[in-house]
Scaffold this active site. Sequence first.
Site, PDB file in Angstrom:
ATOM      1  N   TYR A   1       0.879  -1.176   0.000  1.00  0.00           N
ATOM      2  CA  TYR A   1       0.000   0.000   0.000  1.00  0.00           C
ATOM      3  C   TYR A   1       0.910   1.217   0.000  1.00  0.00           C
ATOM      4  CZ  TYR A   1      -3.908   3.082   1.218  1.00  0.00           C
ATOM      5  OH  TYR A   1      -4.859   4.074   1.207  1.00  0.00           O
TER       6      TYR A   1
ATOM      7  N   VAL B   1       6.659   4.886   5.334  1.00  0.00           N
ATOM      8  CA  VAL B   1       5.603   5.796   5.780  1.00  0.00           C
ATOM      9  C   VAL B   1       4.942   5.293   7.066  1.00  0.00           C
ATOM     10  CG1 VAL B   1       3.299   6.667   5.155  1.00  0.00           C
ATOM     11  CG2 VAL B   1       5.177   6.802   3.515  1.00  0.00           C
ATOM     12  N   LYS B   2       4.706   3.982   7.141  1.00  0.00           N
ATOM     13  CA  LYS B   2       3.999   3.472   8.317  1.00  0.00           C
ATOM     14  C   LYS B   2       4.929   2.923   9.392  1.00  0.00           C
ATOM     15  CE  LYS B   2      -0.459   1.326   9.091  1.00  0.00           C
ATOM     16  NZ  LYS B   2      -1.492   0.555   8.397  1.00  0.00           N
TER      17      LYS B   2
ATOM     18  N   THR C   1       2.213  23.715  -3.014  1.00  0.00           N
ATOM     19  CA  THR C   1       2.344  25.042  -2.395  1.00  0.00           C
ATOM     20  C   THR C   1       2.780  24.975  -0.928  1.00  0.00           C
ATOM     21  OG1 THR C   1       0.580  25.751  -3.843  1.00  0.00           O
ATOM     22  CG2 THR C   1       1.110  27.219  -2.012  1.00  0.00           C
TER      23      THR C   1
HETATM   24  C1  LIG Z   1       3.296   2.205   3.715  1.00  0.00           C
HETATM   25  C2  LIG Z   1       2.371   3.317   3.334  1.00  0.00           C
HETATM   26  N1  LIG Z   1       2.731   4.151   2.352  1.00  0.00           N
HETATM   27  C3  LIG Z   1       1.958   5.175   1.971  1.00  0.00           C
HETATM   28  C4  LIG Z   1       0.727   5.392   2.561  1.00  0.00           C
HETATM   29  C5  LIG Z   1      -0.138   6.537   2.129  1.00  0.00           C
HETATM   30  O1  LIG Z   1      -0.086   7.543   3.055  1.00  0.00           O
HETATM   31  P1  LIG Z   1      -1.229   8.675   3.094  1.00  0.00           P
HETATM   32  O2  LIG Z   1      -2.508   8.001   3.468  1.00  0.00           O
HETATM   33  O3  LIG Z   1      -0.733   9.642   4.124  1.00  0.00           O
HETATM   34  O4  LIG Z   1      -1.268   9.289   1.745  1.00  0.00           O
HETATM   35  C6  LIG Z   1       0.304   4.531   3.584  1.00  0.00           C
HETATM   36  C7  LIG Z   1      -1.009   4.721   4.228  1.00  0.00           C
HETATM   37  O5  LIG Z   1      -1.525   3.897   4.923  1.00  0.00           O
HETATM   38  C8  LIG Z   1       1.142   3.475   3.984  1.00  0.00           C
HETATM   39  O6  LIG Z   1       0.783   2.618   4.951  1.00  0.00           O
END
Ligand SMILES: Cc1ncc(COP(=O)(O)O)c(C=O)c1O
Length: 443
Positions: free
Chosen positions: A138, A245-246, A300
Amino acid sequence: MRQDQLLTADEQMISTAMKIRFFPITVAAAKGTRVTDEQGHVFLDLSAGWAVANIGYGHPRIARKLQVQYEQLSFTSQLTVPEKNMLALAKKLLEITPGAFDKKVWFGHSGSDANDCIAKLIPLARKKSRMISFMGSYHGQTMGALSLSGHPAQAKFIGSGNVTKIPYPNPYRPPFGETQALTSQLLSYVENEVFTTVCPPDDTAAIILEGIQSDGGVIVPPDDFLPALEKLCRRYDIALIFDEVKVGMGRTGRWFSFDHFGVVPDAVVLGKSLGGGLPASAVVARQELLDVGIGTHLYTASGNPLSACAALENIAIIEQERLIENARENGKYFREMLDQLKEKHEWIGDVRGRGLAVGDELVEDREHKTPAAEKTAAICYRCYELGLLLFYVGTRSNVLEITPPLTISKEEIDLAVSILDQAFTDLRENRIDMEKVRQYAGW
Ligand SMILES: Cc1ncc(COP(=O)(O)O)c(C=O)c1O
């Protein structure tokens, strides 16, 4: 407004496209690891709002910084006017990410726009058109990020055609059948099948992956996988990109999941907890991967002073409150407690994770591993009724995801496990209203 009125207003006015709901809650306040709803009920939160509140909710240090920053400089668009908070944050991110080569930083607001940065810039930078990502991954919901993703949540959309998706090495459900040699099997599949047919390596810019696949089901690859993947990338001159991200920013018990293996990525994607509750994302990468033309991926409010100063303070808190150590130690304790619960409840098929990124996969029976999606939804719902918040994930919707604030204590873990225990017992004894559960079965 009362909670039921808020929920009705939500149903009437807010798009279903931005909803995944597991139970009927609205939140009035949150502090540390606890969330209070509009009716005054207090919950222990194992979700951290989808792994955002790593330092806990409402940290006083961030509140103070934000007030001062807002009064001094509430906004400047750093596209045209660089400002010290963004630059200090960039310096810190360059320090905590590995790589003894020239690196740069790109800033955005969400994991999705950061992964869009990868989708757009990496093929351009490397003058190679193709990318490889993993089934179950994801990476976000914008077009570039969804093109890289391999999760059912994005499968309704046909993204960019340049991404080849390969199976993720899932030890509990090995993609090529039961095997002891998952890593070598998967990597020979890439070399002998993928590279020789649909994705020639000399036209492959990068491989992107999550070091622990989170929304895919909290899947931890075998220990030899990341180092072997790095070698494959080096052999074929393919950039290696980690989406942290997670699970990044200390959650796994190291700054980043790949740090457990000494792997050095060419690019790292950050988001969620980076801003300490404010929207912030970043890509830290080799300079040549990010210096690709002028204004080729900009927003922005990217790197705005409020998000940047919150992110800086967030990192200082993680370091000074020793939250990475806490994640490592208490994550281990949490998994041990869940392993004990597994002895008691047959539906728990697998407990896994690293640090405080923990998954609990539910199955109808351990022999056939039939995914128990409805039971998973019921456990989430019942836990909510009993004062515990957690969500579920997984391509089969059957994995309880445990990503609490990194400040969680052993006593709170004991409380969480006793509520989970109660929820499993209630499920076995038919004490859960399945009609209600079905109304909220998330995704
Ligand atoms: C591993 C990972 N990457 C990217 C994202 C996307 O992040 P966002 O929802 O802040 O756009 C997520 C969201 O769950 C994630 O778990």
